[in-house]
Structure formats: C-alpha cells, structure tokens
Design an enzyme around this catalytic site. Sequence first.
Site, PDB file in Angstrom:
ATOM      1  CD  GLU A 169      46.150  40.450  46.428  1.00 49.78           C
ATOM      2  OE1 GLU A 169      45.868  41.931  46.180  1.00 49.78           O
ATOM      3  OE2 GLU A 169      46.341  40.207  47.767  1.00 49.78           O
TER       4      GLU A 169
ATOM      5  CG  HIS B 165      41.527  43.248  45.077  1.00 51.35           C
ATOM      6  ND1 HIS B 165      40.429  43.677  45.490  1.00 51.35           N
ATOM      7  CD2 HIS B 165      42.244  42.646  46.255  1.00 51.35           C
ATOM      8  CE1 HIS B 165      40.246  43.340  46.876  1.00 51.35           C
ATOM      9  NE2 HIS B 165      41.451  42.733  47.222  1.00 51.35           N
TER      10      HIS B 165
END
Length: 641
Positions: A419, A422
């Site tokens: 994550e 991202h």
Amino acid sequence: MGKFKKNFLVWLVIGFILASFYNSFIRINKNVQIQDIAFSEFLNELEKGNILDVNIKGDLINGNMLDGKKFKTYAPYDPSLVEKLSKQNVTINVEPVNNNKSSFFSIILSWFPMLLLVGVWIYFMRQMQSGSGKALGFGKSKAKMLTEKTGKITFKDVAGIDESKQELEEIIEFLRDPGKFQKLGGRIPKGVLLVGPPGCGKTLLARAIAGEADVPFFTISGSDFVEMFVGVGASRVRDMFEQGKKNAPCIIFIDEIDAVGRHRGAGLGGGNDEREQTLNQLLVEMDGFESNEGVIIIAATNRPDVLDPALLRPGRFDRQVVVPNPDILGREQILKVHLRKISQSPNVDPKIIARGTPGFSGADLANLVNEAALLAARKDKRYVTMQEMEDAKDKVLMGTERKSMLLTNEVKKLTAYHESGHAIVALHLKDSDPIHKATIIPRGLSLGLVMRLPEHDKITLTKAEIEADLAVAMGGRISEELIFGSSKITTGAQSDISMATNYAKKMVTEWGMSNKLGPIAYGENEQEIFLGHSVTQKKSVSENTAQEIDKEVKRIIIESQKKARLIIKKNIKQLHRLAKGLLKHETLNREEINDIIKGKKIKKELVSTKSKKYPIRTSVPDASPRKKGPTTLPEPGLESK
C-alpha cells in the site's frame, strides 16, 4: 362481516360432514343388532308363537320376537302369510313401497362427495383469482393505481436534478392546464423516457410526479408484461391502455422498460416470441391508428442503447429526460434532504460530505446517511456526528473492516509496503488524484487499500490522468519487488494488473490514445453463443492488428511499471517511513501521510472531520454526463498468503 360469513360457512360444512358420518355410524350399529334369518326359520318361529310383531314393506319383513330379539327376512309372494300371522295374533304393520323416490337427505348424502369436490375446486379458483395473480386473467393488466395517502413524495423531496424536474413539471402543468399550451398549437407529449445510471433517482422522480399530479397515476414494471405464453403481454398492454382511456387524463409509469423494449431481432425466436409481440402492441397503442389522447407514458431505463429505435421515435417517446448523477451542489442538496430524517449533531456539514463523495448517486448518498445512523445507534449515541458520517463513507467506499481477521507479521509487512508503494507513486504524480486514506486493516475482500478521491467531479479523463492511474496501480507490485525480491512478490497485485490492462486496452482500442495505432476504434474478436455452444466467430480486426494492439497494451503497462519503479527508488526512504507508520497506526489519513513522509511524528487521535483540509472549488463543474474515474485501488489479493 365478510370474514365472519366465510368462517361460518366453513364451520357449517365441517358440521355437516360430522353429522353425515355420525348418521352413517348409527345406521351401521343398528344394522348390526338386527338378525338376518331365513324365511323358513321365520315360519317355524311363527308356528311356535314366538313372533310378537312384524313390519311388512314389499318383500321385506322385519319385526320383534317374544324374547326381544329383532329379525329381518325376505318373503316370496305368499297370499296366505297374512292369515297365518293373524292366527298367531301377531301385530301387523304395512308400509308402502317407494323405490323411485328417495328422501332429500339421502339424495344429499349420495351426492355429497361430488358436491364437496366441486366446492373445493371453486374455493381454490377464487383464491387464485384474488388480488393481482388471477389464474384465469392472464391478459389483464397488472398496472396499479398509486394512491399514496401516507409517505407522499413531491418535487420538494427530490434534489440535485433541477433540469430533469423542470421538464417533468412542464408535463404536470400541461395536465392541469392544457389550454395554456394548446393556444399556440402545442400538443401534450405521448411519452417521456427517463434515462440515467442506476440509483440516480428515476423512480423517485416518478413517485414525485404521482404526488404532484392531480390525475390518476398507474405504475407497472416492464417485467410484468412478459409471461411464458405468447400473446399474454400484448393483451396486458391493450388492457392497460383501456384502463388509461377510462381514467384519462392519466399517467402510466413503466419501470425498467428495457425488459420489454429491447431491439427486435436481437434474440431467438425469429421475431415471434412473447417479448417482441408485447413490444409491437406497445408501439401500436402509443402511436397507431387509434389515438390515446390524455394517456401519457413515462418510462425509466438505465440501458437506452438496447431499446428498439421505433420506440424512441417522435410520436412515441417524444421526450428523453436525462437524469445524471448529481454534481457537488446536487449532492449537498440530496444530503440535506436525507439528513432531515435523522437526529444529527451540529457539526455535521453536508458541504464537506458532498466534496468527499464525487461520483456518488442519490441512492449511494441515502445509503451513506443510513449507514451513519446505524453506526451511531450501534454506539448508543443520541445523534449522528461527523465521525459516523466519515466512518460510513469509508464503509461504503472501501467495505466493512475485518478487525477480527488474524494476520501474521510477515503478511502485515507485505501489505504495508504494497500500500505504501501505491501511496508514494500517487503523492509524486501531479496528475494523480489526492490520497484520501491508506489502511492495512482488511476491508471487504482486500487486506489493505489506498483510497484516492478527486478534488472535483470528473467529467472526462485526460491521457495524463490515465497514465498516472496506471503508474499508481503498478506501485504496489514494484514496492514488493524492490523490498522483498522478485521471488517474494504476492498475488496482491491481481486487481491492480486487471485494472491496468483494462485501461491500457481502452486507451488503444476505444479512446484513440495510441500514437502507433491512431484514433481508430478497434473491436475485439468475439464468439456468438447459441444454447451454450460457440457456433460462429465475429472478427472485428485482423490477426496482425490484434497482435499490434497486444504489443501496444504491453508497452503502455511496461512504461507505467518503469515510471513507478523510478519514483519509488528515488523516494525509498519515504516508502520505509510510510510502511512503518502503517504498521504502527494501521490507518492514516491524508495529513498524517504527508507528515510521516516528511519525517514528522504524529499523535494518532480521533479528530473531527471538520478540521480536515478538503480542497474547495469556487466554480461548479459542468452538469453534463460524467464518466467516473479510477478513484480507488482496492486489492482483493494477498488472501493466498
């Protein structure tokens, strides 16, 4: 009173049945006590003087003996029998023979099984015919007249679609005062088609029309016309318009008209199936030889592309009203309508919620407010605060938190870096949407996600924005590869790769964003399915062009990977900081992410959503039909770990 009569008749029938069984039982018992004797034995007993009395009915003789026994026998024709009985001083009773006429009770009793069967059949047939499911009324229309005495909806309860309301208000005004328009030669529209995505408020608009109109309002669904018997739907259409003519002027609302109005010749049956027969009858009734003045058809669909062209021509559906998803001002108005129905805190600001929910439909916003009320009730609060609104928004956008799911430290670390990859790519690309929240708490099918929300409503997407989204999608896999090695990459990038492939393919084949293949729309090779088997193949492009498309799609994705890799390598320290912050706090908002990558320490506490610096636009976006952009990057992967 009707229910009392019905119950009384039921109990009367039950009593009659019990009485019949009782009489039959008594008669059987009586027959068991009477002794059958031979006629010769009867004569012997008569000579002995043992017969007390007899009852003669034709050839049947029954009576009593001196010892109290009852007997029965059959006698042949004997003229001297009466003389013999008289000599023995036997009491003689004679009854006339009536073989042709039976008693009324005997007739009823003999016909009772047949009458009972007929009565049961009539009862069930009446039950099947009651209400809207008439067994013998296949051709009757299922349209119901809407009479909302309670929960009435008017145009005041509909917000965010002012242009659509204005066009429909004109129809209501025409029905109330047709002379105003007819003075200039105008005529009332025969049909109005409401077109819009699911949840935008088409049915709500129809209910508002029913609340505003002073004319009869019939409502029916498109699926109510179609049955397994050919011709039933057409009969229902005729009956529906007959009801409309009797109540003219009136409005008939057909929801989900694409169920019956699909393009003819597109399916099986050669134009002779039930759906096409129903559509043909609808076309004739709307604009055929017979005029249906005063009957306005309002229909709703989210698939106008599949409707038959004859249905959309002037004279049938004269007017198409587009009901789009609301813009930022429309969302604020819709939220105010729904927030009036709940107990709310003074800090609940619909403007902030509207800015944080781009792309939401009216149904989505209603669901968000309802979820916030449920969350507040679960916490035993007296009113809904901004915190519940924010939590409800995260639940609608990202799914329910699965805090009970046990994850190993290795899986948590992999998820945190995935994550963070991202987020780092999104933070360093100016064309990417701002990050709203990052979390490694499992939600829905994903083990973690980065939620991005645009600063304003997106109507179209630029090439730079799409390329930024592709790079952000590749950031998770690149982060795993750089930190853990190529042998430790996970399945967490499954949805990222699927989304990137889909967008890259549309860039090449639909959006004309490939310099090599040019602004040309390329169709895909497809196979037609007939009864579950592939029978023909439709080739829209040649084999060479298909290979070029695949090469171009691969090139776009590889370039996105390279861009993401370059950004992450350049900001590797920020990646480590953000991953550690996610491992520590599990969920981070936009401000906390910015503080962490700058090396600042954050104190995790519950902060009012009003303190968040949401981007504010001074101008209102264009209210034209919009296309929702790739604002979220959910990952259903990592489940296999």
